[in-house]
Design an enzyme around this catalytic site. Structure first.
Site, PDB file in Angstrom:
ATOM      1  N   GLU A 286       0.817  -1.219   0.000  1.00  0.00           N
ATOM      2  CA  GLU A 286       0.000   0.000   0.000  1.00  0.00           C
ATOM      3  C   GLU A 286       0.841   1.255   0.000  1.00  0.00           C
ATOM      4  O   GLU A 286       0.386   2.309  -0.438  1.00  0.00           O
ATOM      5  CB  GLU A 286      -0.929   0.015   1.232  1.00  0.00           C
ATOM      6  CG  GLU A 286      -2.244  -0.691   0.972  1.00  0.00           C
ATOM      7  CD  GLU A 286      -3.304  -0.449   2.046  1.00  0.00           C
ATOM      8  OE1 GLU A 286      -4.444  -0.858   1.812  1.00  0.00           O
ATOM      9  OE2 GLU A 286      -3.010   0.129   3.099  1.00  0.00           O
ATOM     10  N   HIS A 307       8.754 -26.343  -1.544  1.00  0.00           N
ATOM     11  CA  HIS A 307       8.156 -27.505  -2.212  1.00  0.00           C
ATOM     12  C   HIS A 307       6.987 -27.119  -3.101  1.00  0.00           C
ATOM     13  O   HIS A 307       6.277 -27.984  -3.607  1.00  0.00           O
ATOM     14  CB  HIS A 307       7.732 -28.536  -1.157  1.00  0.00           C
ATOM     15  CG  HIS A 307       8.908 -29.105  -0.421  1.00  0.00           C
ATOM     16  ND1 HIS A 307       9.454 -30.336  -0.720  1.00  0.00           N
ATOM     17  CD2 HIS A 307       9.675 -28.573   0.560  1.00  0.00           C
ATOM     18  CE1 HIS A 307      10.493 -30.552   0.077  1.00  0.00           C
ATOM     19  NE2 HIS A 307      10.651 -29.495   0.860  1.00  0.00           N
ATOM     20  N   LYS A 420     -14.004   0.449  -3.454  1.00  0.00           N
ATOM     21  CA  LYS A 420     -15.030   0.852  -2.481  1.00  0.00           C
ATOM     22  C   LYS A 420     -16.134   1.638  -3.174  1.00  0.00           C
ATOM     23  O   LYS A 420     -17.315   1.400  -2.944  1.00  0.00           O
ATOM     24  CB  LYS A 420     -14.410   1.736  -1.391  1.00  0.00           C
ATOM     25  CG  LYS A 420     -13.520   1.011  -0.422  1.00  0.00           C
ATOM     26  CD  LYS A 420     -13.170   1.964   0.715  1.00  0.00           C
ATOM     27  CE  LYS A 420     -12.014   1.460   1.529  1.00  0.00           C
ATOM     28  NZ  LYS A 420     -11.448   2.485   2.398  1.00  0.00           N
TER      29      LYS A 420
END
Ligand code: PA5
Length: 438
Positions: A286, A307, A420
């Site tokens: 951010e 792995h 948003k």
């Protein structure tokens, strides 16, 4: 020093000259963080927080944590992003990623309001059934959708079993802005309020009440966390990156970025550090990822992910670099004994798992160096509260310096608003009718 930066495996990628060339930018970034009249001063409360934190509120946090420990079996922590990840990182780092399942004399701690998942919330409601609970709702703005939905639901859930008066004595609101809806609700209902200072953004707020209250409820010593952060503050005061390993790390990131290393894997060798990895991802993601710039931050637990992602790191596109945070003494250890009919593993007999893990770390560094992956090593002696406080502050400052060198403002997040606004239009929230990006 509680953390040591080892640049030995960067020698073939970065020359002394390159460190020298970036010096002026580091100095400018340092001045922006430390000058009294910096143009960024409205965001800089975290810089001297380890020195200047509010001791009265700190004591109130300690008292409240004791109260919650004595009257609750469960603490529900509501928050998202910077109001959640650091807290969880601290509890897992200091206690365990199985904290809730292990025997202890502190409350279970459940995190909600960090998604809009009804199914996950239903599970936590079930876990809280017939339990004595307290609630800590954390939102600096006091308006964030995810935590506010969870808050509404938990408030009603608690009022059903405790009634309004006792519920009020069990709800703690940690919030910032004067005009925060959460603050108004808290004041109207008589909930205890803790403060997130105006000049400390969410992802830089773990060392405020936002993190410290729930961390303290887990039984961790928050005074020691602040002490560790103060060590990091003092160790990162020099303007010269040759004397300041925090700035040197920021310089390394930027030099590598200029060489098209635009993915950083922060790796740990302990599963209980995985949320610390998430915290680092959010902090850098951010802060740095804007204006079409930024190093993409990701985190991994080794040897687990060797792995699954080991192949790519060793042999795939060469645009990654690795920062390994290795802690020498992580606590418990187990000796591997000789066992019958397993002779092919006799070479491990008498060794301890922590010793084997260290060999895995050393082997990984050698392999990745071979694979032309620049490897930065950050090494700590132990996983104490002081070390964690040091790590939090070290990365916050390194992130701010690194973002400023890159030429972005580390303290805003304009990109987060887009989703948003679209969501609010779709939900019919008043004021968002005309947002037409969908
Ligand atoms: O770092 C940030 O600023 C964000 O991640 C916020 O912490 C997050 O969006 C939550 O915001 P708030 O605490 O206002 O609910």
């Amino acid at each position: 020093m509680l953390l040591n930066l080892n640049c030995k495996y960067l020698e073939k990628f970065i020359s002394f000259k390159e460190y020298f060339k970036i010096k002026t930018k580091i100095e400018q970034a340092h001045n922006l963080l430390h000058f009294k009249n910096s143009r960024l001063k409205e965001y800089l409360g975290w810089v001297s927080l380890p020195k200047n934190y509010n001791k009265t509120e700190f004591n109130e946090i300690l008292n409240t944590a004791k109260k919650i420990q004595s009257d609750s079996e469960v603490l529900v922590v509501i928050g998202i992003g910077g109001s959640y990840i650091g807290t969880r990182a601290a509890i897992e780092f200091l206690k365990s990623n199985f904290y809730n399942n292990l025997p202890k004399n502190t409350p279970n701690i459940y995190f909600v309001g960090n998604s809009i998942s009804a199914s996950s919330l239903c599970d936590v409601l079930k876990l809280c059934n017939n339990k004595k609970i307290s609630l800590n709702v954390i939102s600096k703005s006091g308006t964030t959708t995810e935590p506010m939905i969870a808050f509404k639901i938990f408030k009603e859930f608690m009022e059903k079993s405790y009634g309004r008066k006792e519920t009020a004595s069990r709800i703690y609101c940690t919030t910032g802005a004067e005009n925060s809806v959460l603050k108004t609700i808290a004041t109207e209902n008589g909930y205890k309020i803790f403060n997130i200072p105006k000049d400390i953004g969410g992802r830089f707020s773990v060392l405020t009440a936002a993190g410290l209250l729930p961390i303290s409820v887990s039984g961790a010593n928050i005074s020691k966390i602040m002490k560790g952060a103060l060590f990091a503050y003092n160790d990162s005061l020099s303007i010269k990156s040759s004397e300041n390993q925090c700035y040197k790390y920021a310089a390394i990131r930027n030099i590598l970025y200029k060489k098209s290393k635009n993915i950083e894997i922060t790796a740990f060798f302990e599963p209980r550090f995985s949320f610390l990895g998430k915290w680092i991802e959010q902090l850098f993601g951010e802060s740095e990822g804007k204006d079409l710039k930024g190093i993409f931050p990701t985190s991994m637990i080794f040897s687990t992910e060797l792995h699954s992602m080991g192949q790519f790191i060793q042999d795939g596109s060469r645009n990654i670099f690795e920062t390994i945070l290795f802690i020498d003494n992580v606590g418990n250890d187990i000796k591997i004994e000789n066992s019958k009919n397993m002779s092919s593993f006799d070479f491990l007999s008498g060794k301890t798992m922590n010793w084997v893990n260290k060999k895995a770390f050393e082997g990984t560094v050698a392999a990745h160096e071979d694979g032309n992956v620049p490897v930065v090593i950050l090494q700590c002696e132990n996983a104490s509260e002081e070390t964690l406080g040091y790590i939090f502050y070290f990365f916050e400052k390194a992130c701010a310096i690194s973002s400023l060198i890159m030429g972005v403002n580390p303290f805003n997040q304009p990109g987060v608003e887009n989703y948003k606004k679209n969501m609010f239009t779709l939900l019919g929230k008043p004021g968002y009718e005309n947002y037409k990006k969908i």
